[in-house]
Scaffold this motif. Sequence first.
Motif, PDB file in Angstrom:
ATOM      1  N   MET A 110       0.827  -1.198   0.000  1.00  7.05           N
ATOM      2  CA  MET A 110       0.000   0.000   0.000  1.00  7.05           C
ATOM      3  C   MET A 110       0.869   1.259   0.000  1.00  7.05           C
ATOM      4  SD  MET A 110      -3.209  -0.541  -0.295  1.00  7.05           S
ATOM      5  CE  MET A 110      -3.808   1.063   0.219  1.00  7.05           C
ATOM      6  N   GLN A 111       1.950   1.237   0.789  1.00  7.95           N
ATOM      7  CA  GLN A 111       2.850   2.388   0.824  1.00  7.95           C
ATOM      8  C   GLN A 111       3.491   2.602  -0.543  1.00  7.95           C
ATOM      9  OE1 GLN A 111       5.879   2.187   3.821  1.00  7.95           O
ATOM     10  NE2 GLN A 111       6.839   4.112   3.219  1.00  7.95           N
ATOM     11  N   MET A 112       3.919   1.521  -1.178  1.00  7.63           N
ATOM     12  CA  MET A 112       4.541   1.634  -2.493  1.00  7.63           C
ATOM     13  C   MET A 112       3.563   2.178  -3.517  1.00  7.63           C
ATOM     14  SD  MET A 112       4.516  -0.099  -5.655  1.00  7.63           S
ATOM     15  CE  MET A 112       4.064  -1.802  -5.292  1.00  7.63           C
ATOM     16  N   LEU A 113       2.317   1.692  -3.500  1.00  2.00           N
ATOM     17  CA  LEU A 113       1.326   2.149  -4.471  1.00  2.00           C
ATOM     18  C   LEU A 113       0.997   3.621  -4.282  1.00  2.00           C
ATOM     19  CD1 LEU A 113      -1.030  -0.972  -4.393  1.00  2.00           C
ATOM     20  CD2 LEU A 113       0.435  -0.266  -6.296  1.00  2.00           C
ATOM     21  N   MET A 114       0.965   4.072  -3.037  1.00  4.89           N
ATOM     22  CA  MET A 114       0.714   5.489  -2.786  1.00  4.89           C
ATOM     23  C   MET A 114       1.899   6.345  -3.221  1.00  4.89           C
ATOM     24  SD  MET A 114      -2.393   5.682  -1.693  1.00  4.89           S
ATOM     25  CE  MET A 114      -2.639   4.323  -2.874  1.00  4.89           C
ATOM     26  N   GLU A 115       3.109   5.842  -3.026  1.00  3.38           N
ATOM     27  CA  GLU A 115       4.297   6.577  -3.469  1.00  3.38           C
ATOM     28  C   GLU A 115       4.317   6.712  -4.988  1.00  3.38           C
ATOM     29  OE1 GLU A 115       7.704   4.598  -1.956  1.00  3.38           O
ATOM     30  OE2 GLU A 115       7.362   5.204   0.127  1.00  3.38           O
ATOM     31  N   ARG A 116       3.875   5.675  -5.662  1.00  2.00           N
ATOM     32  CA  ARG A 116       3.835   5.710  -7.125  1.00  2.00           C
ATOM     33  C   ARG A 116       2.664   6.535  -7.642  1.00  2.00           C
ATOM     34  NH1 ARG A 116       6.766   1.536  -9.622  1.00  2.00           N
ATOM     35  NH2 ARG A 116       8.571   1.088  -8.303  1.00  2.00           N
ATOM     36  N   LYS A 117       1.792   6.936  -6.741  1.00  2.00           N
ATOM     37  CA  LYS A 117       0.620   7.741  -7.094  1.00  2.00           C
ATOM     38  C   LYS A 117      -0.199   7.057  -8.200  1.00  2.00           C
ATOM     39  CE  LYS A 117       2.128  12.266  -5.526  1.00  2.00           C
ATOM     40  NZ  LYS A 117       1.094  12.331  -4.513  1.00  2.00           N
ATOM     41  N   VAL A 118      -0.577   5.825  -7.947  1.00  2.00           N
ATOM     42  CA  VAL A 118      -1.422   5.121  -8.919  1.00  2.00           C
ATOM     43  C   VAL A 118      -2.736   5.874  -9.076  1.00  2.00           C
ATOM     44  CG1 VAL A 118      -0.400   2.853  -8.481  1.00  2.00           C
ATOM     45  CG2 VAL A 118      -2.343   3.617  -7.094  1.00  2.00           C
ATOM     46  N   ASP A 119      -3.313   5.755 -10.267  1.00  3.70           N
ATOM     47  CA  ASP A 119      -4.557   6.465 -10.554  1.00  3.70           C
ATOM     48  C   ASP A 119      -5.760   5.782  -9.919  1.00  3.70           C
ATOM     49  OD1 ASP A 119      -3.256   8.382 -12.139  1.00  3.70           O
ATOM     50  OD2 ASP A 119      -3.310   7.043 -13.864  1.00  3.70           O
ATOM     51  N   GLY A 120      -5.648   4.494  -9.618  1.00  2.00           N
ATOM     52  CA  GLY A 120      -6.754   3.756  -9.026  1.00  2.00           C
ATOM     53  C   GLY A 120      -6.292   2.384  -8.595  1.00  2.00           C
ATOM     54  N   LEU A 121      -7.171   1.669  -7.929  1.00  2.00           N
ATOM     55  CA  LEU A 121      -6.788   0.389  -7.342  1.00  2.00           C
ATOM     56  C   LEU A 121      -7.912  -0.629  -7.532  1.00  2.00           C
ATOM     57  CD1 LEU A 121      -4.374  -0.755  -5.730  1.00  2.00           C
ATOM     58  CD2 LEU A 121      -5.623  -0.206  -3.643  1.00  2.00           C
ATOM     59  N   VAL A 122      -7.552  -1.821  -8.017  1.00  2.00           N
ATOM     60  CA  VAL A 122      -8.457  -2.965  -8.048  1.00  2.00           C
ATOM     61  C   VAL A 122      -8.097  -3.842  -6.855  1.00  2.00           C
ATOM     62  CG1 VAL A 122      -9.260  -4.986  -9.326  1.00  2.00           C
ATOM     63  CG2 VAL A 122      -8.630  -2.904 -10.561  1.00  2.00           C
ATOM     64  N   ILE A 123      -9.087  -4.147  -6.036  1.00  2.00           N
ATOM     65  CA  ILE A 123      -8.837  -4.878  -4.794  1.00  2.00           C
ATOM     66  C   ILE A 123      -9.624  -6.175  -4.828  1.00  2.00           C
ATOM     67  CG2 ILE A 123      -8.863  -4.746  -2.269  1.00  2.00           C
ATOM     68  CD1 ILE A 123      -9.423  -1.648  -2.762  1.00  2.00           C
ATOM     69  N   GLN A 124      -8.937  -7.294  -4.615  1.00  2.00           N
ATOM     70  CA  GLN A 124      -9.628  -8.576  -4.656  1.00  2.00           C
ATOM     71  C   GLN A 124     -10.012  -9.088  -3.275  1.00  2.00           C
ATOM     72  OE1 GLN A 124      -7.635 -11.833  -3.902  1.00  2.00           O
ATOM     73  NE2 GLN A 124      -9.728 -12.461  -3.505  1.00  2.00           N
ATOM     74  N   HIS A 125      -9.221  -8.768  -2.256  1.00  2.00           N
ATOM     75  CA  HIS A 125      -9.508  -9.319  -0.933  1.00  2.00           C
ATOM     76  C   HIS A 125      -9.891  -8.212   0.041  1.00  2.00           C
ATOM     77  CE1 HIS A 125      -5.684  -7.779   0.598  1.00  2.00           C
ATOM     78  NE2 HIS A 125      -5.099  -8.281  -0.453  1.00  2.00           N
ATOM     79  N   VAL A 126     -10.438  -8.585   1.167  1.00  2.00           N
ATOM     80  CA  VAL A 126     -10.790  -7.618   2.206  1.00  2.00           C
ATOM     81  C   VAL A 126      -9.509  -7.175   2.894  1.00  2.00           C
ATOM     82  CG1 VAL A 126     -12.006  -7.294   4.389  1.00  2.00           C
ATOM     83  CG2 VAL A 126     -13.069  -8.611   2.548  1.00  2.00           C
ATOM     84  N   PHE A 127      -9.347  -5.872   3.070  1.00  2.00           N
ATOM     85  CA  PHE A 127      -8.138  -5.343   3.701  1.00  2.00           C
ATOM     86  C   PHE A 127      -7.927  -5.949   5.082  1.00  2.00           C
ATOM     87  CE2 PHE A 127      -8.700  -1.369   1.026  1.00  2.00           C
ATOM     88  CZ  PHE A 127      -7.595  -1.639   0.224  1.00  2.00           C
ATOM     89  N   SER A 128      -6.670  -6.241   5.410  1.00  2.00           N
ATOM     90  CA  SER A 128      -6.361  -6.738   6.747  1.00  2.00           C
ATOM     91  C   SER A 128      -6.496  -5.627   7.783  1.00  2.00           C
ATOM     92  CB  SER A 128      -4.935  -7.316   6.782  1.00  2.00           C
ATOM     93  OG  SER A 128      -3.979  -6.311   6.457  1.00  2.00           O
ATOM     94  N   SER A 129      -6.424  -4.375   7.346  1.00  2.00           N
ATOM     95  CA  SER A 129      -6.606  -3.229   8.236  1.00  2.00           C
ATOM     96  C   SER A 129      -7.523  -2.222   7.564  1.00  2.00           C
ATOM     97  CB  SER A 129      -5.259  -2.578   8.559  1.00  2.00           C
ATOM     98  OG  SER A 129      -5.444  -1.365   9.275  1.00  2.00           O
ATOM     99  N   GLU A 130      -8.508  -1.726   8.280  1.00  2.00           N
ATOM    100  CA  GLU A 130      -9.457  -0.771   7.711  1.00  2.00           C
ATOM    101  C   GLU A 130      -8.808   0.575   7.403  1.00  2.00           C
ATOM    102  OE1 GLU A 130     -12.864  -0.445  10.183  1.00  2.00           O
ATOM    103  OE2 GLU A 130     -13.534  -2.515   9.832  1.00  2.00           O
ATOM    104  N   GLU A 131      -7.610   0.810   7.937  1.00  2.00           N
ATOM    105  CA  GLU A 131      -6.955   2.102   7.699  1.00  2.00           C
ATOM    106  C   GLU A 131      -6.619   2.293   6.221  1.00  2.00           C
ATOM    107  OE1 GLU A 131      -2.276   1.906   8.363  1.00  2.00           O
ATOM    108  OE2 GLU A 131      -3.362   1.214  10.134  1.00  2.00           O
ATOM    109  N   TYR A 132      -6.456   1.185   5.466  1.00  2.00           N
ATOM    110  CA  TYR A 132      -6.112   1.324   4.058  1.00  2.00           C
ATOM    111  C   TYR A 132      -7.272   1.907   3.256  1.00  2.00           C
ATOM    112  CZ  TYR A 132      -2.383  -1.800   5.560  1.00  2.00           C
ATOM    113  OH  TYR A 132      -1.328  -2.360   6.227  1.00  2.00           O
ATOM    114  N   ALA A 133      -8.485   1.473   3.569  1.00  2.61           N
ATOM    115  CA  ALA A 133      -9.647   2.042   2.889  1.00  2.61           C
ATOM    116  C   ALA A 133      -9.772   3.532   3.201  1.00  2.61           C
ATOM    117  CB  ALA A 133     -10.908   1.294   3.305  1.00  2.61           C
ATOM    118  N   SER A 134      -9.513   3.903   4.458  1.00  2.00           N
ATOM    119  CA  SER A 134      -9.556   5.321   4.831  1.00  2.00           C
ATOM    120  C   SER A 134      -8.465   6.105   4.110  1.00  2.00           C
ATOM    121  CB  SER A 134      -9.385   5.459   6.346  1.00  2.00           C
ATOM    122  OG  SER A 134     -10.414   4.782   7.030  1.00  2.00           O
ATOM    123  N   LEU A 135      -7.299   5.476   3.945  1.00  2.00           N
ATOM    124  CA  LEU A 135      -6.198   6.124   3.240  1.00  2.00           C
ATOM    125  C   LEU A 135      -6.576   6.427   1.795  1.00  2.00           C
ATOM    126  CD1 LEU A 135      -3.209   6.986   2.954  1.00  2.00           C
ATOM    127  CD2 LEU A 135      -2.669   4.583   2.480  1.00  2.00           C
TER     128      LEU A 135
END
Length: 362
Positions: A110-135
């Motif tokens: 998640m940190q790497m994807l945010m650093e790369r400033k991806v335009d969007g995210l496809v998510i297959q599994h439920v996040f292990s921490s809800e903080e990622y959805a808030s991020l």
Amino acid sequence: MATLKDVARRAGVGISTASRVIRGEGYTSAEVRERVERAVRELDYVPNALARSMRGRPTKTIGLLIYDIVNPFFANVATGVEDAAHEHGFNLIMCSSHPWKNAEREKSYMQMLMERKVDGLVIQHVFSSEEYASLLKRRNVPAVRVLNPQPGYPYDLVRCDTKHATAELIAHLIRVGHRRIAALGPSMPSFQGADRLAGYQQALLDAGLDIDEELILLEGWRTRDGYNMTRRLLEKRLPDAIFAFGPRIAVGAAHALREANLRVPEDVALVCIDDFGLGSELNPFMTIVRQPEWEMGYRATQMLIERILGVYTGPPREVVLPAQLVIRQSCGIHRALQEKGDVHTTYVSDSLIPQEHHWDDD
């Protein structure tokens, strides 16, 4: 969005010091390093790994967080995501996070994807921490989910109706003549598990059969889980058929049945949700419910790109795709037809797993 200057001010240090701590370069005291790292966490600061010329413009890159790329089901989903991204001129960063093994891997991705400033995210599994959805919400990064919803977060969703498909599968077993049908699945809560359990129970009730709790074992998705559940099931009673919620569970069940000198389908029928990947068609053995994995990944990525480009800005959408019942030998249909005198078949011995099986990563 927080800047390096904001981090330095919060930590009470100079910008150069804050930069050194974040880059991991040069010397700083443990106390200063802790203050800077705390400020980074509190401000949700992510360094920009792209050139300044890209700031404010789409990176033409999307991220994919997949559960386990080794699994043929998830590999097919990923292929659909990649094909749709390529068609629309987007690059793909694919991350197989294995959240059940180590939550730190998902955090790192998640940190790497945010650093790369991806335009969007496809998510297959439920996040292990809800903080990622808030991020993602704070950073205004659109996301779309495949297969499972994220409780509490209204993303676009593409899934398959496995409840209805499971009911069709169990109804088929009943038509073949099976009555004591066992169900082996994951521990609850599980969105996919609950869907399949509900379909199983509904099919039994529709057929006027009782739901026997002794025939329902819910432990996990892995091969070893299927093996252990089947061993415990056989200690209680011999079922007519076993319904495995996933292919790995079915493989474990097949191993336990073979150890007990029970044949599939002569002694016990065995069916499951999802196929086994390459080679599963060579000897059409396992009766399955096949989900449209590639199409789920493809449709989800199309929906994500529509949000990235501003083509769609409305409320969350949900696309539910149908599954396909694939009837093969393991359900016992050939035996049933033989008993009726409809066909003549010869049983071909088949093994789903090697004679010497190791449970290292199952």
